[in-house]
Structure formats: C-alpha cells, structure tokens
Design a protein around this motif. Sequence first.
Motif, PDB file in Angstrom:
ATOM      1  N   LEU A 163       2.764  73.491 -50.557  1.00  0.00           N
ATOM      2  CA  LEU A 163       3.828  73.714 -49.838  1.00  0.00           C
ATOM      3  C   LEU A 163       5.092  73.657 -50.825  1.00  0.00           C
ATOM      4  O   LEU A 163       5.312  72.644 -51.505  1.00  0.00           O
ATOM      5  N   PRO A 216       1.797  77.902 -44.130  1.00  0.00           N
ATOM      6  CA  PRO A 216       2.851  78.820 -44.252  1.00  0.00           C
ATOM      7  C   PRO A 216       2.515  79.815 -45.413  1.00  0.00           C
ATOM      8  O   PRO A 216       1.877  79.291 -46.516  1.00  0.00           O
ATOM      9  N   TRP A 217       2.890  81.102 -45.452  1.00  0.00           N
ATOM     10  CA  TRP A 217       2.563  81.847 -46.395  1.00  0.00           C
ATOM     11  C   TRP A 217       3.703  82.824 -46.664  1.00  0.00           C
ATOM     12  O   TRP A 217       3.737  83.901 -47.441  1.00  0.00           O
ATOM     13  N   ASP A 218       5.096  82.276 -46.550  1.00  0.00           N
ATOM     14  CA  ASP A 218       6.329  82.976 -46.821  1.00  0.00           C
ATOM     15  C   ASP A 218       6.395  82.935 -48.357  1.00  0.00           C
ATOM     16  O   ASP A 218       7.053  83.598 -49.195  1.00  0.00           O
ATOM     17  N   ASP A 219       5.776  81.819 -49.093  1.00  0.00           N
ATOM     18  CA  ASP A 219       5.901  81.781 -50.453  1.00  0.00           C
ATOM     19  C   ASP A 219       4.582  82.082 -51.278  1.00  0.00           C
ATOM     20  O   ASP A 219       4.193  81.873 -52.213  1.00  0.00           O
TER      21      ASP A 219
END
Length: 420
Positions: A212, A116-119
């Motif tokens: 993560l 994921p790359w929202d963080d």
Amino acid sequence: MITITVLGTGTGAPPAGRDRTVLDAATLVVGGQRHLDAAAVPEGAARVVLGPLAPAFDAIDEHLAKDGAGVVVLASGDPGFFGIVRALAERFGADALDVRPSVASVAVAFARLGLPWDDAVVVSAHGRDLRTAVNVCRAHPKTAVLTGPGSGPAELGAELARRTVDRTMVVASALGDPEHERLERVSPAEAAARDWGGAVSVVVCLDESRTLSPVRTIAGARPTPSQWALAEGDFTHRDSMITKFEVRALALARLGPRLGDLVWDIGSGSGSVAVECARFGAAVVAVEKTADGIGRIRANAAAHEVDVRIVHGAAPTVLSDLADPDAVFIGGGGRELPAIVTACARRARRTVVVAMAALDRVPAVRGALSGAGFVPDGVLLQSSRLAPLPGDVHRLAATNPVFLLWGNRPSDTAIEGAVE
C-alpha cells in the motif's frame, strides 16, 4: 464508418445483450480458439482462428469488401490494453472500430487480491524481451506482468530467484473463468520449479512490506525525481568519500537510467550513484568490497525509499552471476580498474561511465573501452563552489578535479556473452 466490432471477453460466458445482437449478425468472427469456443458463434458465420495477425487481417480485408459484411473480433478483457486494438487501428483506422471492452486481467487480479493498482507498474512480456519485466519487478514494489510463451511464471521466477531483492509472486490463471480461475502465491524459486501450462493470465510481483502506497495523483510508476545530483549531505558517507554532485550530474546524464533498465554501480562506496539511478526507476546492483560501505549503501537506499541490490565483493570476480546491465558506473578500482572496465564493457548493453582522480589511469581506461568496441569520450571536471566568508561575503572553493570517461556501444554491435 464502423465496420469491425471488437468484443472484450472477461467472464468466459457467451456475450449477452447488445454484444450478443452484434455477434448474431456477424458474418465473420475472428478470435483465439478458446474465445470462439466460448462465444457460441452463429452457425452461418465464417471463423478465423487468431495466430499470426497478417493472415487474419487479410481475411478481414477480403470480407469487408463484401456488401453487408459484419466482422466481430473476440479478445481477452480490455483489448485496448496491450491488446489487438492497436494493430487493428493501424491496419483499418480507429474510425472503423467499435471497441467494447470487458474488465482487464490486471484489474481482475488486483481485485481478487483486495489491493489497489493505481500504484502498480504494468509490463507486458507477451512476445517481448523478458528482461524488461524482470528489471521492473526488481525495482518496484508492485508490478503486474502480462505473460506469454517463454515469458511465463517459471522464466520470471528463475530470474528473480537469484538476481533480485525479496519478492512474492502471485500467479493468476484463467482469470474470469468460474471453473478454472486460480491465484497462487509463491516465491520466485517455487515459481521457477513449476510447469504452469498455458492458462496463466498475469503475474503480480510484490514486495509485501510495501503493498500500500500513499494516495496517488498519477497512476503507475512513481514520477521521476524533481531533483537529481543531490547534495553530498543527502547521503551517509565517510570522510567525503562520495561522488560529488557535479560529477554525479554528468554521470547520470551519460548513464540514462530509466524504467526497465538494469544499472551496475561498481565500487559503490556510499551508493549515491546507485540510489540516484534507482530514483529514476531503474533496477540497480551496487557492488562494494568493504563491510562498512555495504552498511552505508543499505542506509542510503532506505533513506531514499528505493530498492538497491547490494553485492558484497570485489569486481570483476563477483560480476559473473549478475544479469547483463544496460549501463555501468565505475567509481573505484585502483590498479584493477582497466580489468574491471573491460569486464563491464563486455557485458554492458549501452554505456559504461568511469570516474577517476588519477591522470595515469586515463589512457588505460580509454583503451579498455575502445578494446571492447565502445566509442570513448570524456571530460576533466573542475568546479569551484561558493563558500561563505566572514562579513556575509563568499569565495570560490575548488573541488578536486575528476576525470569522467564514458563509452557508448554502437547500436549494431552484438554483446559478447549476453545472457537473456
């Protein structure tokens, strides 16, 4: 009225469907050479190869003056994400644009990695100072860097290899090109030793132990802390040898740590100032000469879940191999303090803040700041805290007075010996 269509290209294949119809009707097509070559531009359309924006935009202006002119601009991925849309909107107005994005290169890179790359923090080094991207990579466990000439994997790796905590770099080349797309996982030292050519799209910089994060509500860098100037009890320290929270509050206000900055904490002790700066998103180097101090800094950084690079040694001797800081906090030094202040002020881009208990050292520190071209200022901080007494009443308990001096570099003053 829409007059310019901006087509984002993602796969390397020619535009299809509605985008193909718009391209076929165009009388002027603007884009990078590789975009023009891949798009099958209609034979009757004029072409402008993008280099400097001003001549290309002048050509668009001239073309739009013609009746029935249709202009298409070809761009990579999502042209509204660090792309040409900003410049087009400034020149022609947002209402003149029909933007049709494809998938952003950052999204593709993380998709290929299965992450994921929202963080993730995304920073552009294309046509910009590389040091901001380097500092973001130092401070955050998941960063995507959009590369450019002179700010590619080799240059980024060279900085990270000798001046940061452990990171893994994933170099993504020719994303979306079915024949040439590659993702290579390398160390910063390996990246620095390679010639990557010109096909790199994005570099993902990872702390692989923290790929993560917990579920997010706000994308990007973690929010700035809701509280700062934390209580001394929030840190491991020795015999109250810690910068008191009242002093820390003003020191943080003068340091102004922020995302993309590098801060030095000299004579770090418990690392309380270093940790608080890192909580604001800055990259931080803590310099400490005692072995037990090193252990406390490491423990406090881990407890507050921030990255602090720790240098074991005495200033100013150990400062020569460090990258130039934006701001410096000096909390120790003894008789060496004026020399330390001078060495730090010569390197600091913005601010130096000094905390000291000894009245006798104030003139020398102020002189060192002035001598380095800074505009000095300062206060004597004396506070009294509420302390309980028997009978559910309180008294005021005085803390030791501390001099806090700081100096700001005038904006038009060059940095002596700056290292880019």
